[in-house]
Write an enzyme that holds these catalytic residues in place. Structure first.
Site, short mmCIF file in Angstrom:
data_model
loop_
_atom_site.label_atom_id
_atom_site.label_comp_id
_atom_site.label_asym_id
_atom_site.label_seq_id
_atom_site.Cartn_x
_atom_site.Cartn_y
_atom_site.Cartn_z
N GLY A 60 0.79 -1.24 0.00
CA GLY A 60 0.00 0.00 0.00
C GLY A 60 0.82 1.29 0.00
N SER A 61 2.08 1.23 -0.44
CA SER A 61 2.89 2.45 -0.35
C SER A 61 3.04 3.19 -1.67
CB SER A 61 4.28 2.11 0.20
OG SER A 61 5.00 1.32 -0.72
N THR A 62 2.81 2.51 -2.79
CA THR A 62 2.90 3.18 -4.10
C THR A 62 1.84 2.58 -5.03
OG1 THR A 62 4.55 1.56 -4.87
CG2 THR A 62 5.43 3.63 -4.02
N PHE A 85 7.63 -2.79 1.48
CA PHE A 85 9.06 -3.03 1.59
C PHE A 85 9.76 -1.72 1.25
CE2 PHE A 85 13.04 -5.10 0.32
CZ PHE A 85 13.15 -6.00 1.37
N ASP A 122 9.20 -7.73 4.66
CA ASP A 122 8.90 -8.63 3.55
C ASP A 122 7.55 -9.31 3.76
OD1 ASP A 122 8.84 -10.44 1.55
OD2 ASP A 122 10.56 -11.61 2.24
N TYR A 236 -3.68 -7.79 -14.64
CA TYR A 236 -3.65 -7.03 -15.89
C TYR A 236 -3.78 -7.99 -17.07
CZ TYR A 236 -2.28 -3.76 -19.51
OH TYR A 236 -2.28 -2.99 -20.63
N TYR A 246 3.53 -10.11 -22.04
CA TYR A 246 2.76 -9.97 -20.81
C TYR A 246 1.81 -11.14 -20.60
CZ TYR A 246 0.96 -7.93 -16.64
OH TYR A 246 0.66 -7.75 -15.31
N VAL A 285 1.48 4.07 -15.33
CA VAL A 285 2.89 4.15 -14.96
C VAL A 285 3.03 3.98 -13.46
CG1 VAL A 285 4.96 5.54 -15.06
CG2 VAL A 285 3.18 5.87 -16.74
P1 NAI Z 1 4.12 -0.67 -7.40
O1 NAI Z 1 5.54 -1.03 -7.67
O2 NAI Z 1 3.74 0.76 -7.48
O3 NAI Z 1 3.68 -1.21 -5.94
C1 NAI Z 1 4.14 -2.40 -5.40
C2 NAI Z 1 3.97 -2.40 -3.89
O4 NAI Z 1 4.42 -3.68 -3.39
C3 NAI Z 1 4.80 -1.35 -3.14
O5 NAI Z 1 4.06 -0.86 -2.05
C4 NAI Z 1 6.00 -2.16 -2.62
O6 NAI Z 1 6.60 -1.62 -1.44
C5 NAI Z 1 5.30 -3.47 -2.29
N1 NAI Z 1 6.21 -4.62 -2.20
C6 NAI Z 1 6.98 -5.16 -3.17
N2 NAI Z 1 7.66 -6.22 -2.68
C7 NAI Z 1 7.28 -6.37 -1.39
C8 NAI Z 1 7.61 -7.28 -0.35
N3 NAI Z 1 8.45 -8.30 -0.54
N4 NAI Z 1 7.05 -7.10 0.86
C9 NAI Z 1 6.21 -6.07 1.10
N5 NAI Z 1 5.84 -5.18 0.15
C10 NAI Z 1 6.38 -5.33 -1.08
O7 NAI Z 1 3.26 -1.58 -8.38
P2 NAI Z 1 1.80 -1.51 -9.02
O8 NAI Z 1 1.96 -1.27 -10.47
O9 NAI Z 1 0.89 -0.66 -8.23
O10 NAI Z 1 1.37 -3.04 -8.88
C11 NAI Z 1 0.52 -3.53 -7.88
C12 NAI Z 1 -0.33 -4.65 -8.48
O11 NAI Z 1 -1.17 -4.10 -9.51
C13 NAI Z 1 0.52 -5.75 -9.15
O12 NAI Z 1 -0.08 -6.99 -8.90
C14 NAI Z 1 0.41 -5.39 -10.63
O13 NAI Z 1 0.59 -6.49 -11.48
C15 NAI Z 1 -1.04 -4.89 -10.67
N6 NAI Z 1 -1.38 -4.09 -11.85
C16 NAI Z 1 -0.58 -3.05 -12.27
C17 NAI Z 1 -0.88 -2.37 -13.43
C18 NAI Z 1 -0.02 -1.25 -13.93
O14 NAI Z 1 -0.13 -0.89 -15.10
N7 NAI Z 1 0.80 -0.64 -13.11
C19 NAI Z 1 -2.08 -2.70 -14.23
C20 NAI Z 1 -2.91 -3.72 -13.65
C21 NAI Z 1 -2.53 -4.42 -12.52
#
Ligand code: NAI
Length: 403
Positions: A60-62, A85, A122, A236, A246, A285
Protein backbone atom coordinates in the site's frame (compact mmCIF):
# COMPACT_ATOMS: atom_id res chain seq x y z
CA UNK A 1 21.05 17.79 0.38
CA UNK A 2 19.85 18.84 -3.06
CA UNK A 3 17.83 15.93 -4.38
CA UNK A 4 17.86 15.43 -8.12
CA UNK A 5 16.18 12.72 -10.13
CA UNK A 6 18.39 9.85 -11.17
CA UNK A 7 16.93 7.21 -13.48
CA UNK A 8 18.73 4.10 -14.65
CA UNK A 9 17.03 1.78 -17.19
CA UNK A 10 13.57 3.14 -16.29
CA UNK A 11 14.26 2.68 -12.56
CA UNK A 12 14.34 5.82 -10.43
CA UNK A 13 17.10 5.72 -7.84
CA UNK A 14 15.96 8.78 -5.91
CA UNK A 15 12.74 10.24 -4.55
CA UNK A 16 11.86 13.71 -3.28
CA UNK A 17 10.22 14.00 0.16
CA UNK A 18 8.45 17.28 -0.56
CA UNK A 19 7.18 16.06 -3.94
CA UNK A 20 6.02 12.70 -2.57
CA UNK A 21 4.03 14.52 0.07
CA UNK A 22 2.53 16.71 -2.63
CA UNK A 23 1.62 13.64 -4.69
CA UNK A 24 -0.21 12.09 -1.72
CA UNK A 25 -1.93 15.39 -0.83
CA UNK A 26 -3.17 15.81 -4.42
CA UNK A 27 -4.63 12.29 -4.49
CA UNK A 28 -6.31 12.82 -1.12
CA UNK A 29 -7.80 16.14 -2.25
CA UNK A 30 -9.20 14.50 -5.41
CA UNK A 31 -10.80 11.69 -3.39
CA UNK A 32 -12.23 13.97 -0.71
CA UNK A 33 -13.78 16.36 -3.17
CA UNK A 34 -15.36 13.57 -5.23
CA UNK A 35 -16.59 11.69 -2.16
CA UNK A 36 -18.47 14.80 -1.01
CA UNK A 37 -19.35 16.81 -4.08
CA UNK A 38 -19.04 14.74 -7.26
CA UNK A 39 -21.71 15.05 -9.90
CA UNK A 40 -19.97 12.53 -12.17
CA UNK A 41 -21.72 9.21 -12.60
CA UNK A 42 -18.43 7.31 -12.89
CA UNK A 43 -17.03 8.81 -9.69
CA UNK A 44 -20.12 9.06 -7.47
CA UNK A 45 -20.42 10.62 -4.03
CA UNK A 46 -20.00 8.00 -1.36
CA UNK A 47 -23.10 8.74 0.70
CA UNK A 48 -24.88 5.45 1.56
CA UNK A 49 -22.29 3.25 -0.14
CA UNK A 50 -21.26 0.29 2.04
CA UNK A 51 -17.51 1.00 1.87
CA UNK A 52 -15.19 -0.87 4.28
CA UNK A 53 -14.13 0.73 7.56
CA UNK A 54 -11.04 -1.35 8.40
CA UNK A 55 -8.65 -2.16 5.59
CA UNK A 56 -5.36 -4.04 5.29
CA UNK A 57 -3.33 -3.16 2.19
CA UNK A 58 -0.46 -5.43 1.18
CA UNK A 59 1.74 -3.22 -1.01
CA UNK A 60 0.00 0.00 0.00
CA UNK A 61 2.89 2.45 -0.35
CA UNK A 62 2.90 3.18 -4.10
CA UNK A 63 0.85 2.62 -7.25
CA UNK A 64 -2.48 0.83 -7.04
CA UNK A 65 -1.99 -0.15 -3.39
CA UNK A 66 -1.38 3.43 -2.26
CA UNK A 67 -4.45 4.55 -4.20
CA UNK A 68 -6.49 1.81 -2.53
CA UNK A 69 -5.37 3.08 0.84
CA UNK A 70 -6.15 6.69 -0.05
CA UNK A 71 -9.63 5.86 -1.38
CA UNK A 72 -10.47 3.67 1.63
CA UNK A 73 -9.32 6.27 4.15
CA UNK A 74 -10.38 9.52 2.56
CA UNK A 75 -13.62 8.59 0.80
CA UNK A 76 -15.04 6.81 3.79
CA UNK A 77 -12.83 7.35 6.84
CA UNK A 78 -11.41 3.82 6.98
CA UNK A 79 -8.66 2.88 9.40
CA UNK A 80 -5.81 1.28 7.47
CA UNK A 81 -2.72 -0.85 7.92
CA UNK A 82 -0.13 -0.93 5.14
CA UNK A 83 2.54 -3.57 4.56
CA UNK A 84 5.38 -2.61 2.24
CA UNK A 85 9.06 -3.03 1.59
CA UNK A 86 10.99 0.23 1.97
CA UNK A 87 14.43 1.73 2.25
CA UNK A 88 14.57 4.33 5.01
CA UNK A 89 16.41 7.61 4.38
CA UNK A 90 19.76 8.59 5.82
CA UNK A 91 21.48 11.96 6.05
CA UNK A 92 22.70 11.77 2.47
CA UNK A 93 20.51 9.14 0.85
CA UNK A 94 16.86 9.41 -0.05
CA UNK A 95 14.26 6.87 1.03
CA UNK A 96 12.08 4.92 -1.38
CA UNK A 97 9.06 6.91 -2.59
CA UNK A 98 6.88 4.41 -0.72
CA UNK A 99 8.47 5.42 2.57
CA UNK A 100 7.85 9.13 1.94
CA UNK A 101 4.31 8.45 0.69
CA UNK A 102 3.57 6.40 3.78
CA UNK A 103 4.90 9.01 6.20
CA UNK A 104 2.85 11.72 4.48
CA UNK A 105 -0.30 9.57 4.29
CA UNK A 106 -0.14 8.51 7.93
CA UNK A 107 0.53 12.03 9.13
CA UNK A 108 -2.51 13.40 7.27
CA UNK A 109 -4.74 10.44 8.19
CA UNK A 110 -3.90 10.72 11.89
CA UNK A 111 -4.58 14.45 11.88
CA UNK A 112 -8.04 13.60 10.59
CA UNK A 113 -8.56 11.16 13.45
CA UNK A 114 -8.03 7.99 11.42
CA UNK A 115 -5.93 5.06 12.55
CA UNK A 116 -3.09 4.51 10.10
CA UNK A 117 0.04 2.46 10.56
CA UNK A 118 2.48 0.29 8.64
CA UNK A 119 4.52 -2.83 9.00
CA UNK A 120 7.64 -2.38 6.87
CA UNK A 121 9.23 -5.64 5.81
CA UNK A 122 8.90 -8.63 3.55
CA UNK A 123 5.20 -9.41 3.11
CA UNK A 124 6.08 -12.93 1.96
CA UNK A 125 7.64 -13.79 5.33
CA UNK A 126 5.94 -15.46 8.27
CA UNK A 127 7.39 -12.87 10.68
CA UNK A 128 5.66 -10.02 8.86
CA UNK A 129 2.38 -11.97 8.75
CA UNK A 130 2.64 -12.49 12.52
CA UNK A 131 3.44 -8.81 13.11
CA UNK A 132 0.46 -7.74 10.99
CA UNK A 133 -1.86 -10.13 12.86
CA UNK A 134 -0.78 -8.57 16.13
CA UNK A 135 -1.24 -5.08 14.69
CA UNK A 136 -4.77 -5.87 13.49
CA UNK A 137 -5.63 -7.29 16.89
CA UNK A 138 -4.27 -4.26 18.72
CA UNK A 139 -5.54 -1.52 16.44
CA UNK A 140 -8.51 -2.67 14.38
CA UNK A 141 -9.85 -5.88 15.93
CA UNK A 142 -10.63 -7.34 12.50
CA UNK A 143 -10.52 -6.14 8.90
CA UNK A 144 -13.33 -5.84 6.34
CA UNK A 145 -11.11 -5.71 3.27
CA UNK A 146 -7.67 -7.04 2.35
CA UNK A 147 -6.10 -5.57 -0.78
CA UNK A 148 -3.29 -7.61 -2.33
CA UNK A 149 -1.18 -5.24 -4.43
CA UNK A 150 2.36 -6.56 -4.22
CA UNK A 151 4.69 -6.25 -7.21
CA UNK A 152 8.01 -7.82 -6.44
CA UNK A 153 11.03 -9.12 -8.33
CA UNK A 154 11.62 -11.92 -5.82
CA UNK A 155 10.13 -13.98 -3.03
CA UNK A 156 11.67 -16.05 -0.27
CA UNK A 157 9.40 -19.01 0.30
CA UNK A 158 8.87 -19.15 4.08
CA UNK A 159 8.21 -22.91 3.96
CA UNK A 160 11.45 -23.91 2.19
CA UNK A 161 13.71 -20.87 2.50
CA UNK A 162 14.19 -20.96 -1.28
CA UNK A 163 14.39 -17.66 -3.16
CA UNK A 164 12.35 -17.35 -6.35
CA UNK A 165 12.86 -14.63 -8.96
CA UNK A 166 10.21 -13.27 -11.26
CA UNK A 167 11.13 -12.40 -14.84
CA UNK A 168 9.25 -10.64 -17.64
CA UNK A 169 9.84 -12.92 -20.59
CA UNK A 170 7.94 -14.59 -23.40
CA UNK A 171 7.33 -18.32 -23.31
CA UNK A 172 8.36 -20.68 -26.11
CA UNK A 173 9.89 -18.22 -28.56
CA UNK A 174 11.90 -15.03 -28.77
CA UNK A 175 9.78 -11.89 -28.89
CA UNK A 176 10.81 -8.83 -30.85
CA UNK A 177 8.84 -5.60 -30.84
CA UNK A 178 9.29 -1.87 -30.72
CA UNK A 179 9.83 -0.25 -27.35
CA UNK A 180 10.78 3.22 -26.17
CA UNK A 181 13.39 4.52 -23.82
CA UNK A 182 11.70 6.89 -21.37
CA UNK A 183 14.68 9.19 -21.19
CA UNK A 184 15.88 9.52 -24.79
CA UNK A 185 12.30 9.16 -26.16
CA UNK A 186 13.70 7.18 -29.10
CA UNK A 187 11.85 4.15 -30.41
CA UNK A 188 14.00 1.05 -30.51
CA UNK A 189 13.70 -2.63 -31.12
CA UNK A 190 13.47 -4.81 -28.04
CA UNK A 191 14.27 -8.48 -28.31
CA UNK A 192 13.56 -10.76 -25.39
CA UNK A 193 14.68 -14.34 -25.22
CA UNK A 194 12.12 -16.89 -23.99
CA UNK A 195 12.03 -17.97 -20.38
CA UNK A 196 13.21 -21.36 -19.23
CA UNK A 197 10.62 -23.65 -17.64
CA UNK A 198 12.18 -22.94 -14.28
CA UNK A 199 11.78 -19.19 -14.78
CA UNK A 200 8.10 -19.66 -15.56
CA UNK A 201 7.63 -21.69 -12.36
CA UNK A 202 9.56 -19.14 -10.31
CA UNK A 203 7.58 -16.18 -11.66
CA UNK A 204 4.34 -17.93 -10.72
CA UNK A 205 5.77 -18.51 -7.23
CA UNK A 206 6.49 -14.78 -6.86
CA UNK A 207 3.55 -13.10 -8.60
CA UNK A 208 0.90 -15.87 -8.57
CA UNK A 209 -1.70 -16.48 -5.90
CA UNK A 210 0.25 -18.65 -3.47
CA UNK A 211 1.21 -15.88 -1.08
CA UNK A 212 -2.23 -14.24 -1.36
CA UNK A 213 -3.74 -17.58 -0.28
CA UNK A 214 -1.25 -17.90 2.59
CA UNK A 215 -2.27 -14.45 3.83
CA UNK A 216 -5.98 -15.21 3.71
CA UNK A 217 -5.57 -18.67 5.33
CA UNK A 218 -3.51 -17.08 8.07
CA UNK A 219 -5.91 -14.22 8.77
CA UNK A 220 -8.92 -16.57 8.70
CA UNK A 221 -7.28 -18.95 11.15
CA UNK A 222 -6.59 -16.05 13.51
CA UNK A 223 -10.21 -14.80 13.20
CA UNK A 224 -9.01 -11.45 11.92
CA UNK A 225 -11.38 -11.26 8.96
CA UNK A 226 -14.75 -9.73 9.81
CA UNK A 227 -18.05 -11.22 8.69
CA UNK A 228 -18.64 -10.47 4.97
CA UNK A 229 -14.97 -9.51 4.53
CA UNK A 230 -13.66 -9.18 1.02
CA UNK A 231 -10.19 -9.61 -0.46
CA UNK A 232 -9.14 -8.19 -3.82
CA UNK A 233 -5.94 -8.75 -5.81
CA UNK A 234 -4.95 -6.78 -8.91
CA UNK A 235 -4.24 -8.18 -12.33
CA UNK A 236 -3.65 -7.03 -15.89
CA UNK A 237 -4.54 -8.37 -19.33
CA UNK A 238 -3.79 -5.62 -21.88
CA UNK A 239 -3.74 -5.59 -25.67
CA UNK A 240 -2.77 -8.31 -28.15
CA UNK A 241 0.43 -6.39 -29.02
CA UNK A 242 1.85 -7.02 -25.57
CA UNK A 243 0.48 -10.57 -25.17
CA UNK A 244 3.80 -12.33 -25.96
CA UNK A 245 5.65 -10.46 -23.21
CA UNK A 246 2.76 -9.97 -20.81
CA UNK A 247 -0.40 -12.05 -20.85
CA UNK A 248 1.10 -15.06 -22.65
CA UNK A 249 4.49 -14.60 -21.01
CA UNK A 250 5.83 -15.52 -17.58
CA UNK A 251 3.89 -12.78 -15.76
CA UNK A 252 0.68 -13.82 -17.56
CA UNK A 253 1.08 -17.33 -16.17
CA UNK A 254 1.44 -15.85 -12.70
CA UNK A 255 -1.65 -13.68 -13.21
CA UNK A 256 -3.62 -16.73 -14.36
CA UNK A 257 -2.61 -18.47 -11.15
CA UNK A 258 -3.62 -15.41 -9.12
CA UNK A 259 -6.99 -15.30 -10.88
CA UNK A 260 -7.61 -19.02 -10.27
CA UNK A 261 -6.77 -18.54 -6.59
CA UNK A 262 -9.71 -16.15 -6.21
CA UNK A 263 -12.28 -18.94 -6.66
CA UNK A 264 -10.48 -21.16 -4.16
CA UNK A 265 -10.29 -18.34 -1.65
CA UNK A 266 -13.98 -17.55 -2.02
CA UNK A 267 -14.67 -21.17 -1.08
CA UNK A 268 -12.57 -20.86 2.05
CA UNK A 269 -14.19 -17.54 2.93
CA UNK A 270 -17.69 -19.05 2.90
CA UNK A 271 -17.41 -19.61 6.64
CA UNK A 272 -17.55 -15.83 7.16
CA UNK A 273 -19.67 -15.08 4.08
CA UNK A 274 -16.58 -13.50 2.54
CA UNK A 275 -15.51 -13.17 -1.10
CA UNK A 276 -12.24 -13.01 -3.04
CA UNK A 277 -11.97 -11.13 -6.32
CA UNK A 278 -9.36 -10.23 -8.86
CA UNK A 279 -9.74 -6.80 -10.39
CA UNK A 280 -8.20 -6.25 -13.80
CA UNK A 281 -6.87 -2.69 -13.83
CA UNK A 282 -5.70 -0.28 -16.51
CA UNK A 283 -2.08 0.02 -17.65
CA UNK A 284 -0.58 2.90 -15.70
CA UNK A 285 2.89 4.15 -14.96
CA UNK A 286 4.11 2.77 -11.66
CA UNK A 287 7.50 1.65 -10.41
CA UNK A 288 6.58 -1.89 -11.41
CA UNK A 289 5.15 -1.25 -14.87
CA UNK A 290 7.86 1.13 -16.13
CA UNK A 291 10.36 -1.72 -16.33
CA UNK A 292 8.21 -4.06 -18.44
CA UNK A 293 9.66 -4.13 -21.98
CA UNK A 294 7.39 -2.72 -24.72
CA UNK A 295 4.82 -1.51 -22.16
CA UNK A 296 6.08 2.13 -21.95
CA UNK A 297 5.56 2.51 -25.73
CA UNK A 298 2.06 1.07 -25.44
CA UNK A 299 1.33 3.37 -22.49
CA UNK A 300 2.51 6.46 -24.37
CA UNK A 301 0.07 5.71 -27.22
CA UNK A 302 -2.71 4.63 -24.86
CA UNK A 303 -2.40 7.79 -22.72
CA UNK A 304 -2.65 10.03 -25.77
CA UNK A 305 -5.65 8.21 -27.24
CA UNK A 306 -7.47 8.02 -23.88
CA UNK A 307 -6.76 11.69 -23.15
CA UNK A 308 -8.14 12.69 -26.54
CA UNK A 309 -11.34 10.76 -25.75
CA UNK A 310 -11.52 12.18 -22.19
CA UNK A 311 -11.09 8.70 -20.68
CA UNK A 312 -7.61 8.79 -19.16
CA UNK A 313 -7.49 7.93 -15.46
CA UNK A 314 -4.70 7.69 -12.91
CA UNK A 315 -4.40 4.98 -10.22
CA UNK A 316 -6.59 6.82 -7.71
CA UNK A 317 -9.38 7.42 -10.21
CA UNK A 318 -9.28 3.76 -11.22
CA UNK A 319 -9.55 2.60 -7.62
CA UNK A 320 -12.25 5.15 -6.78
CA UNK A 321 -14.31 3.84 -9.71
CA UNK A 322 -13.55 0.25 -8.66
CA UNK A 323 -14.67 0.78 -5.07
CA UNK A 324 -17.69 3.00 -5.63
CA UNK A 325 -19.20 1.64 -8.84
CA UNK A 326 -18.13 -2.02 -8.84
CA UNK A 327 -17.16 -3.46 -5.44
CA UNK A 328 -19.32 -1.42 -3.05
CA UNK A 329 -22.10 -0.01 -5.21
CA UNK A 330 -25.05 -1.60 -3.36
CA UNK A 331 -25.58 -3.81 -6.43
CA UNK A 332 -24.25 -7.29 -7.25
CA UNK A 333 -20.58 -7.11 -8.21
CA UNK A 334 -20.35 -7.39 -12.02
CA UNK A 335 -17.72 -9.81 -13.34
CA UNK A 336 -16.60 -11.15 -16.71
CA UNK A 337 -17.03 -14.80 -17.75
CA UNK A 338 -13.92 -15.71 -15.73
CA UNK A 339 -15.25 -14.10 -12.56
CA UNK A 340 -12.93 -11.07 -12.76
CA UNK A 341 -13.94 -7.48 -12.02
CA UNK A 342 -13.00 -5.26 -14.98
CA UNK A 343 -11.92 -1.69 -14.39
CA UNK A 344 -9.79 -1.88 -17.54
CA UNK A 345 -13.07 -1.56 -19.46
CA UNK A 346 -12.25 1.86 -20.93
CA UNK A 347 -8.71 0.84 -21.93
CA UNK A 348 -10.05 -2.22 -23.71
CA UNK A 349 -12.78 -0.42 -25.69
CA UNK A 350 -12.35 -1.43 -29.33
CA UNK A 351 -12.26 2.22 -30.49
CA UNK A 352 -9.33 2.84 -28.10
CA UNK A 353 -7.45 -0.34 -29.02
CA UNK A 354 -7.89 0.15 -32.77
CA UNK A 355 -6.53 3.68 -32.58
CA UNK A 356 -3.55 2.53 -30.48
CA UNK A 357 -2.83 -0.17 -33.07
CA UNK A 358 -3.02 2.35 -35.91
CA UNK A 359 -0.51 4.59 -34.16
CA UNK A 360 1.73 1.67 -33.25
CA UNK A 361 2.18 0.97 -36.96
CA UNK A 362 3.51 4.53 -37.46
CA UNK A 363 6.48 4.08 -35.12
CA UNK A 364 9.95 3.73 -36.60
CA UNK A 365 13.07 2.36 -35.01
CA UNK A 366 15.67 5.04 -34.23
CA UNK A 367 13.12 7.89 -34.49
CA UNK A 368 11.30 9.77 -31.73
CA UNK A 369 7.89 8.43 -30.78
CA UNK A 370 5.05 9.97 -32.81
CA UNK A 371 1.38 10.63 -31.94
CA UNK A 372 1.90 9.43 -28.38
CA UNK A 373 2.03 11.09 -24.99
CA UNK A 374 5.47 10.17 -23.77
CA UNK A 375 5.51 13.54 -22.01
CA UNK A 376 2.45 12.50 -20.01
CA UNK A 377 3.93 9.10 -19.15
CA UNK A 378 7.19 10.72 -18.12
CA UNK A 379 5.39 13.37 -16.06
CA UNK A 380 3.46 10.72 -14.12
CA UNK A 381 6.64 8.70 -13.68
CA UNK A 382 8.43 11.72 -12.24
CA UNK A 383 5.53 12.62 -9.98
CA UNK A 384 5.29 9.17 -8.40
CA UNK A 385 8.87 9.78 -7.27
CA UNK A 386 8.12 13.31 -6.08
CA UNK A 387 9.65 15.15 -9.04
CA UNK A 388 8.18 17.34 -11.77
CA UNK A 389 5.83 19.50 -9.69
CA UNK A 390 6.12 22.99 -11.15
CA UNK A 391 5.74 24.85 -7.86
CA UNK A 392 8.33 22.86 -5.90
CA UNK A 393 11.82 24.36 -5.83
CA UNK A 394 14.07 21.40 -6.53
CA UNK A 395 17.24 23.48 -6.10
CA UNK A 396 16.47 23.91 -2.40
CA UNK A 397 18.48 22.03 0.18
CA UNK A 398 16.25 19.52 1.98
CA UNK A 399 16.78 16.96 4.71
CA UNK A 400 15.92 13.58 3.13
CA UNK A 401 14.86 12.27 6.56
CA UNK A 402 12.00 14.74 6.91
CA UNK A 403 8.75 14.48 4.91
P1 NAI B 1 4.12 -0.67 -7.40
O1 NAI B 1 5.54 -1.03 -7.67
O2 NAI B 1 3.74 0.76 -7.48
O3 NAI B 1 3.68 -1.21 -5.94
C1 NAI B 1 4.14 -2.40 -5.40
C2 NAI B 1 3.97 -2.40 -3.89
O4 NAI B 1 4.42 -3.68 -3.39
C3 NAI B 1 4.80 -1.35 -3.14
O5 NAI B 1 4.06 -0.86 -2.05
C4 NAI B 1 6.00 -2.16 -2.62
O6 NAI B 1 6.60 -1.62 -1.44
C5 NAI B 1 5.30 -3.47 -2.29
N1 NAI B 1 6.21 -4.62 -2.20
C6 NAI B 1 6.98 -5.16 -3.17
N2 NAI B 1 7.66 -6.22 -2.68
C7 NAI B 1 7.28 -6.37 -1.39
C8 NAI B 1 7.61 -7.28 -0.35
N3 NAI B 1 8.45 -8.30 -0.54
N4 NAI B 1 7.05 -7.10 0.86
C9 NAI B 1 6.21 -6.07 1.10
N5 NAI B 1 5.84 -5.18 0.15
C10 NAI B 1 6.38 -5.33 -1.08
O7 NAI B 1 3.26 -1.58 -8.38
P2 NAI B 1 1.80 -1.51 -9.02
O8 NAI B 1 1.96 -1.27 -10.47
O9 NAI B 1 0.89 -0.66 -8.23
O10 NAI B 1 1.37 -3.04 -8.88
C11 NAI B 1 0.52 -3.53 -7.88
C12 NAI B 1 -0.33 -4.65 -8.48
O11 NAI B 1 -1.17 -4.10 -9.51
C13 NAI B 1 0.52 -5.75 -9.15
O12 NAI B 1 -0.08 -6.99 -8.90
C14 NAI B 1 0.41 -5.39 -10.63
O13 NAI B 1 0.59 -6.49 -11.48
C15 NAI B 1 -1.04 -4.89 -10.67
N6 NAI B 1 -1.38 -4.09 -11.85
C16 NAI B 1 -0.58 -3.05 -12.27
C17 NAI B 1 -0.88 -2.37 -13.43
C18 NAI B 1 -0.02 -1.25 -13.93
O14 NAI B 1 -0.13 -0.89 -15.10
N7 NAI B 1 0.80 -0.64 -13.11
C19 NAI B 1 -2.08 -2.70 -14.23
C20 NAI B 1 -2.91 -3.72 -13.65
C21 NAI B 1 -2.53 -4.42 -12.52
Amino acid sequence: MIITKKVLRNVSLTAHPVGCRRYVEDQIAWVESHAKHSTQEHYPQIENLPLPKRVLILGGSTGYGLSSRIVAAFANGADTINVSFEREPSENKTATPGWYNTMAFEDIAKRKGLKASSVFGDAFSTQVKEAVAQRIQDELGQVDLVIYSLASPLRNDPATGQTYKSVLKPIGKTFSALSVDLESEIVKQATIEPATEEQVTETVKVMGGEDWSLWIDFLLKKHLLAKDAMTVAYSYIGPRITYPVYREGTIGKAKEHLENSAAQLTNKLKAINGKAYVSVNKALVTRASAVIPVVPLYMALLYQVMKEKGLHEHCTQQIYRLFTTLLYSNKAIPTDSEGRVRVDDWEMLSEIQQEVERRWALQQEGKPLVQGDLGGVWEEYEQIHGFGFSDIDYTKDVDPRIV
